[in-house]
Design a protein around this motif. Sequence first.
Motif, PDB file in Angstrom:
ATOM      1  N   HIS A  61       0.828  -1.218   0.000  1.00  0.00           N
ATOM      2  CA  HIS A  61       0.000   0.000   0.000  1.00  0.00           C
ATOM      3  C   HIS A  61       0.852   1.254   0.000  1.00  0.00           C
ATOM      4  N   THR A  62       0.755   2.005  -1.076  1.00  0.00           N
ATOM      5  CA  THR A  62       1.431   3.300  -1.094  1.00  0.00           C
ATOM      6  C   THR A  62       0.723   4.251  -2.061  1.00  0.00           C
ATOM      7  N   HIS A  63       1.173   5.483  -2.019  1.00  0.00           N
ATOM      8  CA  HIS A  63       0.795   6.499  -3.008  1.00  0.00           C
ATOM      9  C   HIS A  63       2.154   7.039  -3.436  1.00  0.00           C
ATOM     10  N   ILE A  64       2.787   6.327  -4.346  1.00  0.00           N
ATOM     11  CA  ILE A  64       4.241   6.446  -4.477  1.00  0.00           C
ATOM     12  C   ILE A  64       4.683   7.833  -4.926  1.00  0.00           C
ATOM     13  N   ALA A  65       3.881   8.501  -5.744  1.00  0.00           N
ATOM     14  CA  ALA A  65       4.308   9.827  -6.216  1.00  0.00           C
ATOM     15  C   ALA A  65       4.322  10.852  -5.081  1.00  0.00           C
ATOM     16  N   MET A  66       3.716  10.506  -3.955  1.00  0.00           N
ATOM     17  CA  MET A  66       3.737  11.429  -2.810  1.00  0.00           C
ATOM     18  C   MET A  66       5.129  11.573  -2.203  1.00  0.00           C
ATOM     19  N   GLY A  67       6.077  10.793  -2.672  1.00  0.00           N
ATOM     20  CA  GLY A  67       7.473  11.037  -2.308  1.00  0.00           C
ATOM     21  C   GLY A  67       7.855  12.488  -2.614  1.00  0.00           C
TER      22      GLY A  67
END
Lengths: 425, 425
Positions: A61-67
């Motif tokens: 589970h991630t929202h990877i572009a939120m890096g």
Amino acid sequence: MIDLVIQHVDVLSDDTVIRDAYISVNGGHIAEISTEAPKEAAKETIDGKGMLAAPGLVNTHTHIAMGLLRNYADDLELMDWLEHAIWPAEAKLTDDIVYWGTQLGIAEMLRSGTTCFSDMYFFMEQTAKAVQETGIRAVLSRGLAGVAPTADKALIENKELFTTWNGYDDNRIKVMLGPHAPYTCPDDYIRRVIALSEDIGAEIHMHLSETKGEVENVIKQTGKTPIAHMNDLGLFDRGCVAAHCVHVTAEDMDIMREKNVRVAHNPQSNLKLASGIAPVPEMLAKGITVGLGTDGSASNNNADMLEEVRLAATLHKARLYDPKAIPAQTAWNMGTIEGARVLGYDDLGVLKSGQRADIVLYNTTGMHWMPRYNDVASLVYAANSSDADTVVVAGKVLMKHRELLTIDEERLRAEIAKIHNVFAN
Amino acid sequence: MIDLVIQHVDVLSDDTVIRDAYISVNGGHIAEISTEAPKEAAKETIDGKGMLAAPGLVNTHTHIAMGLLRNYADDLELMDWLEHAIWPAEAKLTDDIVYWGTQLGIAEMLRSGTTCFSDMYFFMEQTAKAVQETGIRAVLSRGLAGVAPTADKALIENKELFTTWNGYDDNRIKVMLGPHAPYTCPDDYIRRVIALSEDIGAEIHMHLSETKGEVENVIKQTGKTPIAHMNDLGLFDRGCVAAHCVHVTAEDMDIMREKNVRVAHNPQSNLKLASGIAPVPEMLAKGITVGLGTDGSASNNNADMLEEVRLAATLHKARLYDPKAIPAQTAWNMGTIEGARVLGYDDLGVLKSGQRADIVLYNTTGMHWMPRYNDVASLVYAANSSDADTVVVAGKVLMKHRELLTIDEERLRAEIAKIHNVFAN
């Protein structure tokens, strides 16, 4: 000719370590693990001396572009953080920004031993493109918020994402539907999501029971917990990944077990956002499938799955005053094979012949690897994610001795520097 | 001539970052931090381009040679772990083994950005020797167990350790007395320790209120909590570092504040041993000085202080459902300047002119450092301890671009391999 041979490597297979072995890879799968050299020649050979081969970590589970919003705003009340920091920043997102944000996250994940991730965000065509190009494995969901002006458009986009990408490259990319959460998706919208999932045969990925406030509100509105309410709506009938499940009751867990709701446990994000500690040993005792995730790097603040494995192994011991609550092997499995099961892969997450070849070679020469009594304990309690030296996904070498082979890091750095200015000003 | 100049480096000083600056070091102290190049020439210059200079991490509580028992036995009940794994293994310790175990721990700490540690163990002459040779800063206590056959001898050894080493090299080494814990030190023995501390002027380092069981037993035996009981015995009258303090009451905290008991909070060890979560925000609200520690690597299982900083920042948020419980800056301070205060250094733990020159340069080019909105948040929530590139202690460069300058790593590896055989068989 064998596609790839990794030689002279120690191999963690289930809970045993095969010393000085050879891993042969063909067609994206592990052909053989043996202490004898393969007789056939190999197109590519990697020397694994001083290294431990282990299955790649699965970030469920991630929202990877939120890096891109890492360390942008921290230590705030959830609604303050969302309304005054994250949402205004996300309003600036574009195709281009999400593409580079996803590249950044993929680079970070490969560098820390993660080979597969499950993402829920916007501009997911860009995420799919970055996944396609970089070679990592991913399960993609378009975030669907029924209360947003984009509610209808998002459903169409998620359907198109499914049509275009689901099953791509021998299931290296899969697509789910991503209804965001009970508090952003009214019942009518959930029913439309369920209808679409029946129509196209897609599974569902949703935030559920993340905070006490969410649970209290749903109970107030419906008289039921979010899990019970979603079950009554039919959300769990075609396969569901539920992220968080921090505040679930024993009755919720019975439903989850019965409907095979698979859980993405995000211990670090749950700590940092002050959500609480999910009852994971209790879920495991019920027979629920639990994997691990980092959540977005705005609430973590990195994509380092080894930290999640370590927290999963240690956090529940203290909560329950039980040093056996989650042993090292159980935590490791949650980070690998159980995470793969959460994402619907039944041939991923353990190094054995026939399994998908998602492999990480850990450099074991660091001081924190000495002495070496137990390699699973080393990985879970002592290793550093930067020990990931070489990463193979679907049989392709994506990082070799710390060099990323499918990502242009210099270009990436330059693009991120530009994007930094967009958000910093 | 200036001893050392670090040039073109970003400097974290308190909560602000001075970009592209020069740090001048003389006589083991920071002479100046400036954006202008020093006019005087330097004996040694280090280029800090792409790096962030920050104060070295202070590990306020460990048993560093226990790195030799890293991953040796895990996930066991405390007494089972001690009686059947740790104590039998410790019976094999020798001068030589502890010397190399300490070198291993120092190498690991330097490589992960720790510049000062507080140790409690046996064979402490060997620990002192390794500290002397490697150049790290340390506060050493001989572990004193009144119930052990070595009870009298240990007191003599601790006194000798103090006489020989306390104040060495401008206080690079300090010595405290190390009564182990209430359950290993009867009241009579504590009185002897206190008498010795008065006699020689040494402070005290002790495990206190680590587990619920310990607290319950002391209450049963004395009618008082461990903190109240030790206070009545006079343990806190000449300066005391109390490790753990997981199970302390509001009344305990009032005593601790009044007597200036300084706390070593070891979040990861407390999780892994299922001890619980210490009420740190509550202690801070009372005005108690709290630093961080790793505890021994048999219960951690590494000496990575950045993990402790991260846990200190995140763990208490979830326990209290308060995202502001311990902000990033507070956690960072606990890992640095507050830790220094715990160990009795009032000129350590922040980069400012006049302070002791214990400095770590973090490589900020990794993916997990991008974008860079807030360097304190980066360190606390996102950085990896392997980002520590260059380490200076007391003005001397001990690690330069990941190469240890005072430790022969090849020799160390060979010695640890030999010791591995002692414990594995």
